[in-house]
Design an enzyme around this catalytic site. Sequence first.
Site, PDB file in Angstrom:
ATOM      1  N   SER A 178       0.794  -1.223   0.000  1.00 54.22           N
ATOM      2  CA  SER A 178       0.000   0.000   0.000  1.00 54.22           C
ATOM      3  C   SER A 178       0.826   1.272   0.000  1.00 54.22           C
ATOM      4  CB  SER A 178      -0.958   0.002   1.193  1.00 54.22           C
ATOM      5  OG  SER A 178      -0.263  -0.241   2.399  1.00 54.22           O
ATOM      6  N   HIS A 206      -5.186  -3.221  -2.954  1.00 54.51           N
ATOM      7  CA  HIS A 206      -4.777  -2.252  -3.977  1.00 54.51           C
ATOM      8  C   HIS A 206      -4.631  -2.877  -5.362  1.00 54.51           C
ATOM      9  CE1 HIS A 206      -4.090   0.822  -0.933  1.00 54.51           C
ATOM     10  NE2 HIS A 206      -3.645  -0.172  -0.192  1.00 54.51           N
ATOM     11  N   LYS A 237     -11.664   0.853  -2.266  1.00 49.04           N
ATOM     12  CA  LYS A 237     -10.593   1.476  -3.042  1.00 49.04           C
ATOM     13  C   LYS A 237     -11.005   1.515  -4.518  1.00 49.04           C
ATOM     14  CE  LYS A 237      -7.434   0.959   0.662  1.00 49.04           C
ATOM     15  NZ  LYS A 237      -6.893  -0.002   1.603  1.00 49.04           N
TER      16      LYS A 237
HETATM   17  C1  LIG Z   1      -6.921  -0.167   3.011  1.00 51.74           C
HETATM   18  C2  LIG Z   1      -6.390  -1.501   3.300  1.00 51.74           C
HETATM   19  C3  LIG Z   1      -7.077  -2.382   4.133  1.00 51.74           C
HETATM   20  C4  LIG Z   1      -8.268  -1.947   4.917  1.00 51.74           C
HETATM   21  O1  LIG Z   1      -9.411  -1.947   4.143  1.00 51.74           O
HETATM   22  P1  LIG Z   1     -10.648  -1.075   4.625  1.00 51.74           P
HETATM   23  O2  LIG Z   1     -11.782  -1.632   3.883  1.00 51.74           O
HETATM   24  O3  LIG Z   1     -10.325   0.330   4.271  1.00 51.74           O
HETATM   25  O4  LIG Z   1     -10.760  -1.276   6.106  1.00 51.74           O
HETATM   26  C5  LIG Z   1      -6.614  -3.664   4.253  1.00 51.74           C
HETATM   27  N1  LIG Z   1      -5.482  -4.054   3.658  1.00 51.74           N
HETATM   28  C6  LIG Z   1      -4.765  -3.226   2.873  1.00 51.74           C
HETATM   29  C7  LIG Z   1      -3.527  -3.725   2.217  1.00 51.74           C
HETATM   30  C8  LIG Z   1      -5.191  -1.917   2.695  1.00 51.74           C
HETATM   31  O5  LIG Z   1      -4.481  -1.076   1.949  1.00 51.74           O
END
Ligand SMILES: *Cc1c(COP(=O)(O)O)cnc(C)c1O
Length: 383
Positions: A178, A206, A237
Amino acid sequence: MKNFYLQKLQDLQERGLLRQRKTVSGPQGPHLQVDGQTLLAFASNDYLGLANHPDLVRAAHAALDRHGLGAGASALISGHSESVAQLEQALASWLGQERALHFSTGYMANLGAIPALIGEDAAVFSDALNHACLIDGIRLARPASLTVYPHGDLAQLEAGLCQSAASEKWIITDGVFSMDGDIAPLAELVSLAERHDARILVDDAHGFGVLGDEGRGTLSHLGVSSPRVIYMATLGKAAGVFGAFIAASAEVIEWLLQRARTYIFTTGTPPVLAAACLASLERIRQDGFRRDRLKQLGQQLQEGTRGLPWKLLPSQTAIHPLIVGDNFTVTRLAQSLQQQGLWVPAIRPPTVPPGSSRLRISLSASHEPAHVERLLAALRSLA
Ligand SMILES: *Cc1c(COP(=O)(O)O)cnc(C)c1O
């Protein structure tokens, strides 16, 4: 007692680590309204530009009219809605998995699934740059042994797997990291898992929507498919909405449904969110042009940052980190960009290792080449 947290906060401030929120009004897009200012933003995870897509908004309106707002209860009591059931089925069949289980967020998915899946006797191998919620999930699972291997270091991972006598072994990794934007070597990880009889949990927050055939994610991008892999991805995302899911064999999903505490002991997801996700899935599958656009913008950025005093990490994803190093310098840089009407978040420890503070430039299919050019011009003016 009274000044306990004040002192701690002051300490954060002195180290350049105090974080502040900006308040956004209006929908997502390349330009955001922030505290009365319009900023060209490279700051979101709305990688495909779907967060304000009319199809998703329309699906949400229709679901609101049909189902109202709240799910009313946790999923195993009476809060499992038709919309969530449809979403789970659509995700599983699209990804070629037997079943999927929807979670309220990605954080909750990892926090619940990891302790449910991993036994107390297990040996866990976790990439050093894994997301916080994977780390926290492992903490909650309290496996017999935990090895944090240096980022992407297959030799060290293999050495650890060889040494381990555990009957149950797990490799846990982000699909796309990330804060670095690089892709995990999943083909090699799967072959290690096969040789050492380990299982793999891939968090593709991602990669989902961005990489792979029709956006099926990092496994598809690398042509990897294995019954040893448990696939997790989020819907907040690239999918542009909110929520997360795990896709796996029917038995794994049934076990999670019985045992993942963050699934069981929380209120079911509002149907409106699942309906919007279903509409999003359609756009993800059909709109290859969004992924093409993202790739072109990425190349433009990579080429345009050559010659700057800061290093842009190579990336095939939407995440392009510009490594600055020092906490104060990165904050000043972000502030100077904001004065020029640009929003690029400064990422500092503990989110990234000390000394590697960075501007995390994230691109979206809703950006245009002229937007990237504006960012490049601003960076050059500050170099
Ligand atoms: C953003 C993210 C999460 C968390 O997901 P949410 O739905 O925002 O709680 C989990 N793992 C990774 C790698 C992330 O970047």
